[in-house]
Design a protein around this motif. Structure first.
Motif, PDB file in Angstrom:
ATOM      1  N   GLY A 131      42.541  51.813   3.938  1.00 52.30           N
ATOM      2  CA  GLY A 131      43.635  52.363   3.894  1.00 52.30           C
ATOM      3  C   GLY A 131      44.573  51.311   2.970  1.00 52.30           C
ATOM      4  O   GLY A 131      43.952  51.146   1.529  1.00 52.30           O
ATOM      5  N   LYS A 132      45.665  51.076   3.425  1.00 53.96           N
ATOM      6  CA  LYS A 132      46.861  50.244   2.639  1.00 53.96           C
ATOM      7  C   LYS A 132      46.167  48.701   2.307  1.00 53.96           C
ATOM      8  O   LYS A 132      46.691  47.918   1.703  1.00 53.96           O
ATOM      9  N   ASP A 133      45.022  48.454   3.075  1.00 56.00           N
ATOM     10  CA  ASP A 133      44.534  47.236   2.718  1.00 56.00           C
ATOM     11  C   ASP A 133      42.958  47.339   2.111  1.00 56.00           C
ATOM     12  O   ASP A 133      41.938  47.421   2.907  1.00 56.00           O
ATOM     13  N   PRO A 134      42.875  47.455   0.987  1.00 56.70           N
ATOM     14  CA  PRO A 134      41.532  47.495   0.086  1.00 56.70           C
ATOM     15  C   PRO A 134      40.763  46.360   0.149  1.00 56.70           C
ATOM     16  O   PRO A 134      39.388  46.508  -0.213  1.00 56.70           O
ATOM     17  N   GLY A 135      41.133  45.211   0.756  1.00 56.35           N
ATOM     18  CA  GLY A 135      40.225  44.002   0.594  1.00 56.35           C
ATOM     19  C   GLY A 135      40.034  43.460  -0.606  1.00 56.35           C
ATOM     20  O   GLY A 135      40.975  43.702  -1.600  1.00 56.35           O
ATOM     21  N   ALA A 136      38.938  42.877  -0.992  1.00 52.27           N
ATOM     22  CA  ALA A 136      38.732  42.178  -2.231  1.00 52.27           C
ATOM     23  C   ALA A 136      38.539  43.295  -3.298  1.00 52.27           C
ATOM     24  O   ALA A 136      38.046  44.317  -2.890  1.00 52.27           O
ATOM     25  N   SER A 137      38.803  42.942  -4.754  1.00 52.34           N
ATOM     26  CA  SER A 137      38.584  43.831  -5.607  1.00 52.34           C
ATOM     27  C   SER A 137      37.241  43.382  -6.759  1.00 52.34           C
ATOM     28  O   SER A 137      37.116  42.023  -6.660  1.00 52.34           O
ATOM     29  N   SER A 167      34.554  46.057 -11.551  1.00 49.42           N
ATOM     30  CA  SER A 167      34.185  47.295 -11.871  1.00 49.42           C
ATOM     31  C   SER A 167      35.166  48.081 -11.457  1.00 49.42           C
ATOM     32  O   SER A 167      35.481  49.319 -11.867  1.00 49.42           O
ATOM     33  N   GLY A 168      36.240  47.727 -10.462  1.00 51.86           N
ATOM     34  CA  GLY A 168      37.292  48.401  -9.889  1.00 51.86           C
ATOM     35  C   GLY A 168      36.979  48.839  -8.654  1.00 51.86           C
ATOM     36  O   GLY A 168      38.097  49.285  -8.176  1.00 51.86           O
ATOM     37  N   GLN A 169      35.756  48.736  -8.173  1.00 54.34           N
ATOM     38  CA  GLN A 169      35.559  49.373  -6.763  1.00 54.34           C
ATOM     39  C   GLN A 169      36.080  48.182  -5.783  1.00 54.34           C
ATOM     40  O   GLN A 169      36.117  46.898  -6.053  1.00 54.34           O
ATOM     41  N   THR A 170      36.474  48.745  -4.584  1.00 55.29           N
ATOM     42  CA  THR A 170      37.196  47.703  -3.532  1.00 55.29           C
ATOM     43  C   THR A 170      36.043  47.404  -2.491  1.00 55.29           C
ATOM     44  O   THR A 170      35.226  48.174  -2.319  1.00 55.29           O
ATOM     45  N   GLU A 171      36.437  46.242  -1.818  1.00 54.68           N
ATOM     46  CA  GLU A 171      35.569  46.091  -0.508  1.00 54.68           C
ATOM     47  C   GLU A 171      35.419  46.968   0.396  1.00 54.68           C
ATOM     48  O   GLU A 171      34.641  47.117   0.982  1.00 54.68           O
ATOM     49  N   ALA A 172      36.650  47.548   0.716  1.00 52.25           N
ATOM     50  CA  ALA A 172      36.750  48.645   1.501  1.00 52.25           C
ATOM     51  C   ALA A 172      36.114  49.749   1.224  1.00 52.25           C
ATOM     52  O   ALA A 172      35.333  50.414   2.255  1.00 52.25           O
ATOM     53  N   ALA A 190      38.360  55.426   9.991  1.00 56.00           N
ATOM     54  CA  ALA A 190      38.079  56.676   9.180  1.00 56.00           C
ATOM     55  C   ALA A 190      37.850  55.938   7.613  1.00 56.00           C
ATOM     56  O   ALA A 190      38.356  54.760   7.226  1.00 56.00           O
ATOM     57  N   GLN A 191      37.368  56.901   6.718  1.00 57.21           N
ATOM     58  CA  GLN A 191      37.084  56.280   5.395  1.00 57.21           C
ATOM     59  C   GLN A 191      38.265  55.718   4.640  1.00 57.21           C
ATOM     60  O   GLN A 191      38.405  54.750   3.986  1.00 57.21           O
ATOM     61  N   ASP A 192      39.547  56.409   4.624  1.00 53.57           N
ATOM     62  CA  ASP A 192      40.568  55.818   4.118  1.00 53.57           C
ATOM     63  C   ASP A 192      41.823  55.711   4.927  1.00 53.57           C
ATOM     64  O   ASP A 192      43.094  55.452   4.681  1.00 53.57           O
ATOM     65  N   GLU A 193      41.394  55.257   6.254  1.00 55.83           N
ATOM     66  CA  GLU A 193      42.235  54.700   7.258  1.00 55.83           C
ATOM     67  C   GLU A 193      42.454  53.206   7.387  1.00 55.83           C
ATOM     68  O   GLU A 193      41.640  52.634   7.415  1.00 55.83           O
ATOM     69  N   PHE A 194      43.500  52.674   7.514  1.00 53.71           N
ATOM     70  CA  PHE A 194      43.899  51.450   8.128  1.00 53.71           C
ATOM     71  C   PHE A 194      43.733  51.075   9.556  1.00 53.71           C
ATOM     72  O   PHE A 194      44.362  52.063  10.232  1.00 53.71           O
ATOM     73  N   ALA A 195      43.247  50.270   9.824  1.00 60.41           N
ATOM     74  CA  ALA A 195      42.941  49.824  11.444  1.00 60.41           C
ATOM     75  C   ALA A 195      43.337  48.103  11.605  1.00 60.41           C
ATOM     76  O   ALA A 195      42.855  47.465  10.748  1.00 60.41           O
ATOM     77  N   ARG A 205      40.688  47.537  16.189  1.00 62.23           N
ATOM     78  CA  ARG A 205      39.168  47.499  15.931  1.00 62.23           C
ATOM     79  C   ARG A 205      38.274  46.872  17.129  1.00 62.23           C
ATOM     80  O   ARG A 205      36.992  46.974  17.149  1.00 62.23           O
ATOM     81  N   LYS A 206      38.798  46.508  18.091  1.00 61.46           N
ATOM     82  CA  LYS A 206      38.278  46.209  19.662  1.00 61.46           C
ATOM     83  C   LYS A 206      37.810  47.614  20.153  1.00 61.46           C
ATOM     84  O   LYS A 206      38.491  48.453  20.531  1.00 61.46           O
ATOM     85  N   ALA A 207      36.244  47.570  20.324  1.00 59.52           N
ATOM     86  CA  ALA A 207      35.718  48.735  20.934  1.00 59.52           C
ATOM     87  C   ALA A 207      34.671  48.283  21.719  1.00 59.52           C
ATOM     88  O   ALA A 207      34.021  47.353  21.599  1.00 59.52           O
TER      89      ALA A 207
END
Length: 241
Positions: free
Chosen positions: A83-89, A92-97, A123-128, A133-135
């Motif tokens: 989501g709003k936190d893509p992680g490392a970049s 090539s432009g792909q993000t860690e997320a 979910a795929q484009d979701e921020f948590a 993340r505790k489950a």
């Protein structure tokens, strides 16, 4: 005897130009050989983890028709960031997320088709958030790919927090080592929230470094992602069995 000693003394005193340079190179050669011998003896050039596991992993064929089964175990997969936190970049432009979510989906396909229950923390484009993340589950795997200022840094690492998580992290590390050509940076204890907030076997896996050109290119490829999914599934199966 006196003449020989005098001749030697005069030679050493007045003929330095004849022997100093060869002597210097001989001394340097001895020092280099000694240093290399010490490094190899202390395994400083080895990519192997410091401790050898006391178990052997099993190569698993996860074909649809195989008799491999995860017996309904619930596996929690935590694709890092999102989501709003893509992680490392990556270059090539792909993000860690994006990369870790793709590997998570491929891992899910293998696990579900062989009898496991799989839940994602996002979910795929979701921020948590980390708290979200505790489950509850039987095993927990958090997937990441790091980035550093130094582009030469490469490799994968598995982390755990508590003693009851260590064996699972080591087993995952061993399985990844079978499939990855990256440097094995070992299994380390760390207080990442996603593992310390759980009381059952959990590990955080840094699959590689997006700041490294080779790591980034391979982690962005479908074929390598398939290998990582296979490695993760095998590690889970070997731990459970």
């Amino acid at each position: 005897m006196k003449h020989a000693l005098k001749a030697t003394t005069e030679f050493l005193k007045y003929r330095k130009s004849l022997y100093m340079i060869p002597l210097f190179f001989m001394i340097m050669a001895v020092l280099i050989v000694s240093v290399l011998y010490f490094l190899f003896q202390t395994d400083l050039f080895s990519d192997e983890p410091e401790e050898e596991a006391e178990y052997e992993s099993i190569a698993i064929d996860f074909d649809q028709g195989s008799d491999v089964s995860f017996n309904g175990e619930t596996i929690i997969i935590d694709p890092g960031h999102g989501g709003k936190d893509p992680g490392a970049s990556s270059v090539s432009g792909q993000t860690e997320a994006e990369i870790v979510y793709s590997i998570a989906e491929k891992t899910e396909d293998i696990l579900v088709s062989n009898g496991a229950n799989v839940e994602f923390t996002r979910a795929q484009d979701e921020f948590a958030s980390l708290d979200e993340r505790k489950a509850d589950g039987d095993l927990f795997i958090s997937l990441h790919s790091d980035a550093m200022e130094d582009p030469s840094i490469t490799g994968f690492t598995t982390f755990y927090t508590y003693d009851n998580q260590k064996e699972f992290a080591e087993m995952m590390n061993e399985s990844l080592d079978k499939y990855s050509d990256f440097r094995n940076r070992g299994t380390n204890q760390s207080n990442f929230q996603v593992t310390w907030q759980l009381d059952y076997p959990a590990t955080l896996i840094e699959l590689g470094y997006l700041s490294n050109e080779i790591d980034e290119r391979m982690m962005s490829s479908e074929d390598y992602q398939d290998l990582m999914a296979q490695a993760i599934a095998e590690g889970i199966y070997n731990y459970l069995n």
